[in-house]
Write a protein that holds these residues in place. Structure first.
Motif, PDB file in Angstrom:
ATOM      1  N   GLU A  14       0.835  -1.206   0.000  1.00 54.81           N
ATOM      2  CA  GLU A  14       0.000   0.000   0.000  1.00 54.81           C
ATOM      3  C   GLU A  14       0.870   1.257   0.000  1.00 54.81           C
ATOM      4  OE1 GLU A  14      -3.286   0.157  -0.329  1.00 54.81           O
ATOM      5  OE2 GLU A  14      -3.704  -1.985  -0.114  1.00 54.81           O
ATOM      6  N   ILE A  15       1.951   1.237   0.771  1.00 59.08           N
ATOM      7  CA  ILE A  15       2.849   2.395   0.797  1.00 59.08           C
ATOM      8  C   ILE A  15       3.490   2.588  -0.571  1.00 59.08           C
ATOM      9  CG2 ILE A  15       4.945   3.393   1.782  1.00 59.08           C
ATOM     10  CD1 ILE A  15       4.249   1.887   4.411  1.00 59.08           C
ATOM     11  N   ASP A  16       3.943   1.493  -1.182  1.00 56.66           N
ATOM     12  CA  ASP A  16       4.518   1.581  -2.532  1.00 56.66           C
ATOM     13  C   ASP A  16       3.505   2.182  -3.505  1.00 56.66           C
ATOM     14  OD1 ASP A  16       6.895   0.429  -1.652  1.00 56.66           O
ATOM     15  OD2 ASP A  16       6.417  -1.573  -2.434  1.00 56.66           O
ATOM     16  N   GLY A  17       2.270   1.698  -3.437  1.00 52.40           N
ATOM     17  CA  GLY A  17       1.224   2.211  -4.322  1.00 52.40           C
ATOM     18  C   GLY A  17       0.944   3.677  -4.067  1.00 52.40           C
ATOM     19  N   ALA A  18       0.845   4.056  -2.801  1.00 57.11           N
ATOM     20  CA  ALA A  18       0.569   5.449  -2.466  1.00 57.11           C
ATOM     21  C   ALA A  18       1.669   6.363  -2.987  1.00 57.11           C
ATOM     22  CB  ALA A  18       0.426   5.597  -0.946  1.00 57.11           C
ATOM     23  N   GLU A  19       2.912   5.929  -2.826  1.00 62.74           N
ATOM     24  CA  GLU A  19       4.018   6.744  -3.319  1.00 62.74           C
ATOM     25  C   GLU A  19       3.974   6.861  -4.840  1.00 62.74           C
ATOM     26  OE1 GLU A  19       8.873   7.220  -3.159  1.00 62.74           O
ATOM     27  OE2 GLU A  19       7.942   5.564  -2.054  1.00 62.74           O
ATOM     28  N   HIS A  20       3.702   5.756  -5.506  1.00 64.68           N
ATOM     29  CA  HIS A  20       3.613   5.766  -6.972  1.00 64.68           C
ATOM     30  C   HIS A  20       2.552   6.759  -7.443  1.00 64.68           C
ATOM     31  CE1 HIS A  20       3.347   4.341 -11.093  1.00 64.68           C
ATOM     32  NE2 HIS A  20       2.047   4.191 -10.908  1.00 64.68           N
ATOM     33  N   TYR A  21       1.364   6.669  -6.866  1.00 64.72           N
ATOM     34  CA  TYR A  21       0.274   7.553  -7.289  1.00 64.72           C
ATOM     35  C   TYR A  21       0.537   9.007  -6.905  1.00 64.72           C
ATOM     36  CZ  TYR A  21      -2.463   3.570  -8.786  1.00 64.72           C
ATOM     37  OH  TYR A  21      -2.908   2.452  -9.453  1.00 64.72           O
ATOM     38  N   ALA A  22       1.163   9.236  -5.758  1.00 68.24           N
ATOM     39  CA  ALA A  22       1.490  10.607  -5.354  1.00 68.24           C
ATOM     40  C   ALA A  22       2.479  11.221  -6.349  1.00 68.24           C
ATOM     41  CB  ALA A  22       2.064  10.626  -3.942  1.00 68.24           C
ATOM     42  N   ARG A  23       3.469  10.429  -6.758  1.00 72.30           N
ATOM     43  CA  ARG A  23       4.444  10.932  -7.731  1.00 72.30           C
ATOM     44  C   ARG A  23       3.780  11.200  -9.090  1.00 72.30           C
ATOM     45  NH1 ARG A  23       9.376  11.128  -5.822  1.00 72.30           N
ATOM     46  NH2 ARG A  23       9.993   9.806  -4.066  1.00 72.30           N
ATOM     47  N   CYS A  24       2.866  10.331  -9.491  1.00 74.28           N
ATOM     48  CA  CYS A  24       2.133  10.542 -10.746  1.00 74.28           C
ATOM     49  C   CYS A  24       1.286  11.808 -10.668  1.00 74.28           C
ATOM     50  CB  CYS A  24       1.245   9.344 -11.058  1.00 74.28           C
ATOM     51  SG  CYS A  24       2.144   7.888 -11.610  1.00 74.28           S
ATOM     52  N   ALA A  25       0.657  12.033  -9.520  1.00 72.74           N
ATOM     53  CA  ALA A  25      -0.156  13.241  -9.350  1.00 72.74           C
ATOM     54  C   ALA A  25       0.692  14.489  -9.522  1.00 72.74           C
ATOM     55  CB  ALA A  25      -0.830  13.227  -7.972  1.00 72.74           C
ATOM     56  N   LEU A  26       1.870  14.485  -8.900  1.00 72.03           N
ATOM     57  CA  LEU A  26       2.756  15.645  -9.024  1.00 72.03           C
ATOM     58  C   LEU A  26       3.265  15.819 -10.454  1.00 72.03           C
ATOM     59  CD1 LEU A  26       4.855  15.320  -5.754  1.00 72.03           C
ATOM     60  CD2 LEU A  26       3.225  17.132  -6.333  1.00 72.03           C
ATOM     61  N   LYS A  27       3.622  14.714 -11.066  1.00 72.37           N
ATOM     62  CA  LYS A  27       4.179  14.767 -12.420  1.00 72.37           C
ATOM     63  C   LYS A  27       3.183  15.328 -13.428  1.00 72.37           C
ATOM     64  CE  LYS A  27       6.237  11.828 -15.968  1.00 72.37           C
ATOM     65  NZ  LYS A  27       6.682  10.465 -16.308  1.00 72.37           N
ATOM     66  N   HIS A  28       1.905  14.979 -13.253  1.00 70.24           N
ATOM     67  CA  HIS A  28       0.907  15.325 -14.272  1.00 70.24           C
ATOM     68  C   HIS A  28      -0.060  16.418 -13.837  1.00 70.24           C
ATOM     69  CE1 HIS A  28       2.359  12.129 -16.762  1.00 70.24           C
ATOM     70  NE2 HIS A  28       2.244  11.272 -15.758  1.00 70.24           N
ATOM     71  N   LYS A  29       0.264  17.095 -12.738  1.00 71.22           N
ATOM     72  CA  LYS A  29      -0.644  18.115 -12.208  1.00 71.22           C
ATOM     73  C   LYS A  29      -0.960  19.197 -13.235  1.00 71.22           C
ATOM     74  CE  LYS A  29      -1.126  21.341  -8.382  1.00 71.22           C
ATOM     75  NZ  LYS A  29      -0.509  21.908  -7.191  1.00 71.22           N
ATOM     76  N   ASP A  30       0.035  19.640 -13.970  1.00 66.35           N
ATOM     77  CA  ASP A  30      -0.166  20.739 -14.914  1.00 66.35           C
ATOM     78  C   ASP A  30      -0.667  20.280 -16.274  1.00 66.35           C
ATOM     79  OD1 ASP A  30       0.627  22.637 -13.029  1.00 66.35           O
ATOM     80  OD2 ASP A  30       2.745  22.380 -13.564  1.00 66.35           O
ATOM     81  N   ASP A  31      -0.154  19.136 -16.765  1.00 66.83           N
ATOM     82  CA  ASP A  31      -0.518  18.720 -18.117  1.00 66.83           C
ATOM     83  C   ASP A  31      -1.798  17.879 -18.177  1.00 66.83           C
ATOM     84  OD1 ASP A  31       0.887  16.698 -16.837  1.00 66.83           O
ATOM     85  OD2 ASP A  31       2.008  16.065 -18.600  1.00 66.83           O
ATOM     86  N   PRO A  33      -4.564  17.658 -15.434  1.00 67.80           N
ATOM     87  CA  PRO A  33      -5.063  17.930 -14.087  1.00 67.80           C
ATOM     88  C   PRO A  33      -6.131  16.956 -13.597  1.00 67.80           C
ATOM     89  CG  PRO A  33      -5.677  19.691 -15.606  1.00 67.80           C
ATOM     90  CD  PRO A  33      -4.749  18.784 -16.334  1.00 67.80           C
ATOM     91  N   SER A  34      -6.984  16.475 -14.467  1.00 63.16           N
ATOM     92  CA  SER A  34      -8.021  15.539 -14.043  1.00 63.16           C
ATOM     93  C   SER A  34      -7.415  14.200 -13.638  1.00 63.16           C
ATOM     94  CB  SER A  34      -9.048  15.339 -15.163  1.00 63.16           C
ATOM     95  OG  SER A  34     -10.030  14.410 -14.766  1.00 63.16           O
ATOM     96  N   ALA A  35      -6.492  13.710 -14.456  1.00 55.63           N
ATOM     97  CA  ALA A  35      -5.816  12.455 -14.118  1.00 55.63           C
ATOM     98  C   ALA A  35      -4.986  12.633 -12.846  1.00 55.63           C
ATOM     99  CB  ALA A  35      -4.924  12.010 -15.277  1.00 55.63           C
ATOM    100  N   ALA A  36      -4.322  13.771 -12.722  1.00 54.75           N
ATOM    101  CA  ALA A  36      -3.514  14.031 -11.529  1.00 54.75           C
ATOM    102  C   ALA A  36      -4.391  14.027 -10.278  1.00 54.75           C
ATOM    103  CB  ALA A  36      -2.783  15.363 -11.669  1.00 54.75           C
ATOM    104  N   ALA A  37      -5.570  14.619 -10.375  1.00 53.70           N
ATOM    105  CA  ALA A  37      -6.497  14.615  -9.232  1.00 53.70           C
ATOM    106  C   ALA A  37      -6.916  13.188  -8.893  1.00 53.70           C
ATOM    107  CB  ALA A  37      -7.718  15.479  -9.539  1.00 53.70           C
ATOM    108  N   ALA A  38      -7.125  12.373  -9.921  1.00 53.35           N
ATOM    109  CA  ALA A  38      -7.476  10.966  -9.684  1.00 53.35           C
ATOM    110  C   ALA A  38      -6.317  10.238  -9.004  1.00 53.35           C
ATOM    111  CB  ALA A  38      -7.842  10.279 -11.001  1.00 53.35           C
ATOM    112  N   PHE A  39      -5.100  10.488  -9.457  1.00 52.08           N
ATOM    113  CA  PHE A  39      -3.925   9.858  -8.836  1.00 52.08           C
ATOM    114  C   PHE A  39      -3.796  10.293  -7.372  1.00 52.08           C
ATOM    115  CE2 PHE A  39      -1.892  10.087 -13.299  1.00 52.08           C
ATOM    116  CZ  PHE A  39      -2.488   8.892 -13.670  1.00 52.08           C
ATOM    117  N   HIS A  40      -4.034  11.567  -7.128  1.00 55.03           N
ATOM    118  CA  HIS A  40      -3.974  12.081  -5.755  1.00 55.03           C
ATOM    119  C   HIS A  40      -5.012  11.385  -4.881  1.00 55.03           C
ATOM    120  CE1 HIS A  40      -4.636  14.899  -2.424  1.00 55.03           C
ATOM    121  NE2 HIS A  40      -3.372  15.231  -2.607  1.00 55.03           N
TER     122      HIS A  40
END
Length: 101
Positions: A14-31, A33-40
């Motif tokens: 779960e921690i690995d998954g949370a970190e993965h999705y948190a990093r994806c959210a940050l990476k795609h926040k600007d380009d 935003p909807s997917a980034a919000a889902a990752f968050h």
């Protein structure tokens, strides 16, 4: 205890998954935003799963104390060490999620 070992493995996943999705959210926040919000959101849910599993470990330890007395010192020492490491990893993920906002 095998059940605690299994739950610790689940928490690690779960921690690995949370970190993965948190990093994806940050990476795609600007380009994206909807997917980034889902990752968050998914990362936040993973953290919630960690809390649920953590409660179960605490229950198992409490039940053991009630039925059999204090768990073996070696088991508690291992749990304390693993628990500390998990807390550090969760704080890292929370920090990443904080960067998102």
């Amino acid at each position: 205890m095998k059940m605690i070992e299994s739950i610790v493995d689940m928490i690690d996943e779960e921690i690995d998954g949370a970190e993965h999705y948190a990093r994806c959210a940050l990476k795609h926040k600007d380009d994206f935003p909807s997917a980034a919000a889902a990752f968050h959101h998914i990362a936040t849910e993973e953290l919630r799963h960690i809390d649920i599993l953590h409660v179960e470990v605490k229950k198992i330890i409490a039940e053991h104390r009630s039925a059999h007395g204090e768990p073996p010192a070696a088991m508690l020492a291992v749990w304390d060490y693993v628990h500390k490491k998990m807390i550090e990893r969760v704080e890292k993920v929370k920090s990443l999620l904080g960067e998102y906002n």
